[in-house]
Structures are given as structure tokens and as C-alpha cells.
Write a protein that holds these residues in place. Structure first.
Motif, PDB file in Angstrom:
ATOM      1  N   UNK A 196       7.724  -6.796  -0.892  1.00  0.00           N
ATOM      2  CA  UNK A 196       8.519  -5.614  -0.155  1.00  0.00           C
ATOM      3  C   UNK A 196       7.858  -4.386   0.277  1.00  0.00           C
ATOM      4  N   UNK A 197       7.115  -4.120   1.205  1.00  0.00           N
ATOM      5  CA  UNK A 197       6.509  -3.033   1.409  1.00  0.00           C
ATOM      6  C   UNK A 197       7.227  -1.546   1.457  1.00  0.00           C
ATOM      7  N   UNK A 198       6.681  -0.655   0.850  1.00  0.00           N
ATOM      8  CA  UNK A 198       6.906   0.581   0.997  1.00  0.00           C
ATOM      9  C   UNK A 198       6.236   1.326   1.942  1.00  0.00           C
ATOM     10  N   UNK A 199       6.790   1.297   3.219  1.00  0.00           N
ATOM     11  CA  UNK A 199       6.262   1.936   4.563  1.00  0.00           C
ATOM     12  C   UNK A 199       6.004   3.402   4.324  1.00  0.00           C
ATOM     13  N   UNK A 200       4.747   3.984   4.287  1.00  0.00           N
ATOM     14  CA  UNK A 200       4.563   5.495   4.114  1.00  0.00           C
ATOM     15  C   UNK A 200       3.628   5.650   5.480  1.00  0.00           C
ATOM     16  N   UNK A 201       3.399   4.795   6.416  1.00  0.00           N
ATOM     17  CA  UNK A 201       2.600   5.103   7.465  1.00  0.00           C
ATOM     18  C   UNK A 201       3.169   5.915   8.663  1.00  0.00           C
ATOM     19  N   UNK A 202       2.485   6.122   9.707  1.00  0.00           N
ATOM     20  CA  UNK A 202       3.044   6.757  11.045  1.00  0.00           C
ATOM     21  C   UNK A 202       2.699   5.883  12.257  1.00  0.00           C
ATOM     22  N   UNK A 203       2.580   4.559  11.896  1.00  0.00           N
ATOM     23  CA  UNK A 203       2.338   3.595  12.810  1.00  0.00           C
ATOM     24  C   UNK A 203       3.664   2.991  13.496  1.00  0.00           C
ATOM     25  N   UNK A 243       2.812  14.443   5.820  1.00  0.00           N
ATOM     26  CA  UNK A 243       2.713  14.780   4.302  1.00  0.00           C
ATOM     27  C   UNK A 243       3.206  13.976   3.375  1.00  0.00           C
ATOM     28  N   UNK A 244       2.571  13.212   2.483  1.00  0.00           N
ATOM     29  CA  UNK A 244       3.100  12.216   1.593  1.00  0.00           C
ATOM     30  C   UNK A 244       2.811  12.800   0.019  1.00  0.00           C
ATOM     31  N   UNK A 245       2.583  13.973  -0.088  1.00  0.00           N
ATOM     32  CA  UNK A 245       2.188  14.690  -1.466  1.00  0.00           C
ATOM     33  C   UNK A 245       3.320  14.434  -2.352  1.00  0.00           C
ATOM     34  N   UNK A 246       4.588  14.606  -1.864  1.00  0.00           N
ATOM     35  CA  UNK A 246       5.742  14.637  -2.821  1.00  0.00           C
ATOM     36  C   UNK A 246       6.006  13.119  -3.137  1.00  0.00           C
ATOM     37  N   UNK A 247       5.581  12.069  -2.666  1.00  0.00           N
ATOM     38  CA  UNK A 247       6.284  10.692  -3.007  1.00  0.00           C
ATOM     39  C   UNK A 247       5.590  10.130  -4.297  1.00  0.00           C
ATOM     40  N   UNK A 248       6.521   9.323  -5.030  1.00  0.00           N
ATOM     41  CA  UNK A 248       5.903   8.863  -6.150  1.00  0.00           C
ATOM     42  C   UNK A 248       5.036   7.624  -6.030  1.00  0.00           C
ATOM     43  N   UNK A 249       4.076   7.540  -6.661  1.00  0.00           N
ATOM     44  CA  UNK A 249       3.315   6.302  -6.333  1.00  0.00           C
ATOM     45  C   UNK A 249       3.111   5.643  -7.845  1.00  0.00           C
ATOM     46  N   UNK A 250       3.411   4.175  -7.975  1.00  0.00           N
ATOM     47  CA  UNK A 250       3.364   3.626  -9.025  1.00  0.00           C
ATOM     48  C   UNK A 250       2.170   2.618  -9.010  1.00  0.00           C
ATOM     49  N   UNK A 251       1.589   1.997 -10.182  1.00  0.00           N
ATOM     50  CA  UNK A 251       0.657   0.933 -10.041  1.00  0.00           C
ATOM     51  C   UNK A 251       1.237  -0.353  -9.652  1.00  0.00           C
ATOM     52  N   UNK A 276       9.516  -6.363   6.978  1.00  0.00           N
ATOM     53  CA  UNK A 276       8.677  -7.008   5.456  1.00  0.00           C
ATOM     54  C   UNK A 276       7.480  -7.621   5.828  1.00  0.00           C
ATOM     55  N   UNK A 277       7.067  -7.980   6.969  1.00  0.00           N
ATOM     56  CA  UNK A 277       6.003  -9.086   7.269  1.00  0.00           C
ATOM     57  C   UNK A 277       4.729  -8.275   7.556  1.00  0.00           C
ATOM     58  N   UNK A 278       4.604  -6.797   7.690  1.00  0.00           N
ATOM     59  CA  UNK A 278       3.371  -6.190   7.802  1.00  0.00           C
ATOM     60  C   UNK A 278       3.336  -4.965   6.694  1.00  0.00           C
ATOM     61  N   UNK A 279       2.052  -4.478   6.542  1.00  0.00           N
ATOM     62  CA  UNK A 279       1.856  -3.257   5.658  1.00  0.00           C
ATOM     63  C   UNK A 279       0.519  -2.729   6.155  1.00  0.00           C
ATOM     64  N   UNK A 280       0.538  -1.408   6.007  1.00  0.00           N
ATOM     65  CA  UNK A 280      -0.935  -0.619   6.595  1.00  0.00           C
ATOM     66  C   UNK A 280      -1.209  -0.042   4.956  1.00  0.00           C
ATOM     67  N   UNK A 281      -2.341  -0.802   4.300  1.00  0.00           N
ATOM     68  CA  UNK A 281      -2.751  -0.445   3.187  1.00  0.00           C
ATOM     69  C   UNK A 281      -3.307   0.961   2.808  1.00  0.00           C
ATOM     70  N   UNK A 282      -3.699   1.379   3.663  1.00  0.00           N
ATOM     71  CA  UNK A 282      -4.389   2.889   3.542  1.00  0.00           C
ATOM     72  C   UNK A 282      -3.458   3.831   2.977  1.00  0.00           C
ATOM     73  N   UNK A 283      -2.166   3.813   3.413  1.00  0.00           N
ATOM     74  CA  UNK A 283      -1.220   4.706   2.828  1.00  0.00           C
ATOM     75  C   UNK A 283       0.096   4.129   2.331  1.00  0.00           C
ATOM     76  N   UNK A 284       0.291   2.875   2.677  1.00  0.00           N
ATOM     77  CA  UNK A 284       1.464   2.122   1.921  1.00  0.00           C
ATOM     78  C   UNK A 284       1.443   1.640   0.685  1.00  0.00           C
ATOM     79  N   UNK A 285       2.576   1.526  -0.101  1.00  0.00           N
ATOM     80  CA  UNK A 285       2.459   0.817  -1.358  1.00  0.00           C
ATOM     81  C   UNK A 285       3.690  -0.074  -1.505  1.00  0.00           C
ATOM     82  N   UNK A 286       4.266  -0.677  -2.404  1.00  0.00           N
ATOM     83  CA  UNK A 286       5.030  -1.649  -2.747  1.00  0.00           C
ATOM     84  C   UNK A 286       6.431  -1.233  -3.478  1.00  0.00           C
ATOM     85  N   UNK A 287       7.542  -1.973  -2.937  1.00  0.00           N
ATOM     86  CA  UNK A 287       8.551  -1.772  -3.675  1.00  0.00           C
ATOM     87  C   UNK A 287       8.699  -2.927  -4.787  1.00  0.00           C
TER      88      UNK A 287
END
Length: 342
Positions: free
Chosen positions: A307-314, A248-256, A323-334
Motif C-alpha cells: 500500500x503506497x503512502x502517497x506524498x506526491x503532487x501528481x 512541504x513534507x518536512x513534518x511527515x514521519x518516514x520509516x524504513x 494502490x496501483x501506482x507510486x511516485x518513488x521520489x517522495x512517496x513511501x509505504x504503509x
């Protein structure tokens, strides 16, 4: 070409049709999905059915290692991920175990309704849950979470390595593979059915392992969270997790933020209420994806800058600083920007 498919504020009709063709190809098993035949279906526990899948022409399937999973693209278009639980040496077929969940999202009910001879799409295998290199291995399974562990413990037994499996379920009758594992490895497998035995002391189980051991857990969120606490209290152990559903990631802040596609130099704006995957698909509609929940790992992109903000379960707990990979369906960026290899 991109300018003919997209316009400020939305897609053109031509663009919408192109994206729909891409999505339809995915659900119909085209592109990267192999067409598989359900060769056999077997009830192996209360509510659990094992499927044996083979290729249409009998050709060999791709090799895999314990811990791997595949995507099943069902006739309805639903895509679901299941751990491979057969023998990696058998290249003629794959085996998956499916728990029927009537209150779930529909995939397991549809699978239980299939008949031998049915054709489905098959993608993979992918492995984000491999065996670790360790002196000892402790496996903690809950319910259908036993599936990835079946080939893993058999592999370790064949190598002569030190391992132990603790398997919790509602009852023996509901615990897939329980009796055969206990019969094959009586000294290494502990069955803990809830209707006959109290909940296992996870803190004590983890504390009994030697520093440098690997602890694996697959099962309900409550079991995973308890295992995480037990490992946190016993430093020096490596934790490996496999989840059924997304965190559950509903409480995480998301910025553009912005994503630069390195191969074209194009910059894509990701709104605060938009996933990175959805934004990129506006210019790259064929970008690979499957679950869109951060579980399967199919949409992975290589990060070149940022720098990725990892929010995945992988990613595993000890990989979350990568910092070399990101899962864009859920992750964001620092920060405000990331550059990906696309």
C-alpha cells in the motif's frame, strides 16, 4: 553485472562512473529527451515570456491534450516542467509560458536569457491534469497558473460545454493571456487584478456551481488552499489541482521499508532518511526521473503488492487512495514492504 557496480556500504568507482554517465545523458538531452529548437520568444506580459519550440528537423511533435506539460532540459542541465499553452492541433510546435522569478531556483532566469535558435532538451508530454467529465467547469487561476487553462477553456468552448474562468493576478499588465481570453470569451472570463479589484469570494464561486461540477485550480499555494477549503464546503464537486512547487513534507514521519523489484526478485532496503527513488537507483541507475520533487510524475512505478503512502503532487485529490501506482521520489509505504513492476 550489478555486483561489479555496487558493494556493501556504497558504489564502486565503476558504478559511480556508470551512474554519472546516465545522469549526464539526461542533462544533455539524450535518451528519452528530444532536442528542440527555440523558434520564437515573445514577451506576453510583465515578466512573462512565451517560447515556441520545434524539432530540429521540423518533424511533427507528439500529440497532446489540454492540461499536459513537458520537461525542458536546459543547457545548464537544469530540468523544469511547464504546461503546454498552445493549440493541440498544431503538431509543428509547442508553446510554454515562463514567468521570470529572480529569487527562484534559476530555471526561469536561464530560460529568459535564451535566444531564438537555442537548443534544449524536451521530454514528454505527460498529462496528470486532464479535463474532467462534468456538466460544468470552474477554473480558478492565479498568475502564471493560467497557462494550462488556455487550451482547456478553448477546448470546452469548441465543444459547447458550460465553463467559467476566474483569473487573479497582480495587475492586467502582469496577467498573461488575460486580454485575449476576455476578448474571445467575454461572458465566461472574469479578470480580477489585485490592483483594481478585491479578492474573489471562492466559497461563493464554488457554491454557485451545480453538484457534479469540476473545479480546477492552478496558482500559488495560498490560492490552492483556499480553493480546497471552498470545495470541501460544497460536497459533490470534483477538485483538480496543478501546483507550481512541491508540497512541504518536512513534518511527515518516514520509516524504513523494503522494495521488491518483481522482475529480478531483488529486495532493496530504503532507509528512513532515504527516498525510495534513491534506493532503487543503487541497482537501477537508469530509472526515469526528472523533478525528484513529486510534481512531474516521470518516475512513476506500478505497484503489484503493498500500500503506497502517497506524498506526491501528481495524483488528484480523488485519486489518493489508489494502490496501483507510486511516485518513488517522495512517496513511501504503509507497512514494511512493497512490490513494484521493475
Amino acid at each position: 553485472m550489478l555486483l561489479s557496480l555496487y558493494k556493501p556500504g556504497g558504489r564502486t568507482p565503476l558504478g559511480r562512473r556508470a551512474i554519472e554517465r546516465t545522469r549526464r545523458a539526461r542533462t544533455e538531452g539524450a535518451g528519452s529527451a528530444e532536442i528542440a529548437v527555440v523558434a520564437e520568444m515573445t514577451d506576453i506580459a510583465d515578466g512573462v515570456r512565451e517560447l515556441r519550440l520545434r524539432t530540429v528537423d521540423g518533424a511533427e511533435l507528439p500529440a497532446w491534450e489540454p492540461g499536459a506539460h513537458v520537461d525542458l532540459v536546459l543547457p545548464s542541465g537544469l530540468v523544469r516542467q511547464y504546461s503546454l499553452c498552445g493549440d493541440p492541433a498544431d503538431r509543428t510546435s509547442y508553446r510554454v509560458a515562463v514567468l521570470r522569478e529572480d529569487a527562484g531556483r534559476g530555471g526561469s532566469v536561464e530560460i529568459h536569457g535564451l535566444e531564438p535558435g537555442a537548443r534544449i532538451g524536451l521530454r514528454g508530454p505527460r498529462n496528470h491534469f486532464p479535463l474532467a467529465t462534468a456538466a460544468q467547469h470552474l477554473f480558478i487561476a492565479g498568475g502564471i497558473g493560467i497557462a494550462p487553462f488556455v487550451p482547456m477553456v478553448r477546448e470546452l468552448a469548441a465543444r459547447g460545454e458550460d465553463w467559467r474562468l476566474v483569473y487573479r493576478g497582480a495587475s492586467i499588465e502582469s496577467m498573461a493571456y488575460a486580454r485575449e481570453l476576455a476578448a474571445d470569451f467575454p461572458a465566461d472570463v472574469e479578470l480580477v487584478p489585485a490592483d483594481a479589484r478585491p479578492r474573489p469570494d471562492l466559497a461563493a464561486l464554488v457554491a454557485e456551481t451545480a453538484p457534479g461540477s469540476a473545479v480546477y485550480c492552478c496558482g500559488p499555494d495560498s490560492l490552492i488552499e483556499a480553493t480546497e477549503r471552498a470545495v470541501a464546503a460544497a460536497p459533490g464537486r470534483t477538485l483538480r489541482l496543478e501546483r507550481f512547487t512541491a508540497t512541504d513534507r518536512s513534518d511527515l514521519e518516514s520509516r524504513a521499508f523494503e522494495v521488491e523489484l518483481s522482475r529480478t526478485g531483488q529486495v532493496v532496503e530504503v532507509a528512513e532518511n532515504q527516498t525510495m527513488l534513491a534506493a532503487i537507483q543503487q541497482v537501477e541507475p537508469a530509472l526515469d526521473m526528472s523533478c525528484e520533487d513529486g510534481v512531474c510524475g516521470s518516475c512513476v512505478l506500478r505497484v503489484l503488492e503493498g500500500t503506497p503512502d502517497h506524498r506526491d503532487d501528481v495524483l488528484q485529490p480523488d485519486e489518493r487512495t489508489r494502490t496501483d501506482v507510486i511516485y518513488p521520489c517522495v512517496s513511501r509505504v504503509v507497512g514494511d514492504r512493497v512490490v513494484v513492476d521493475l
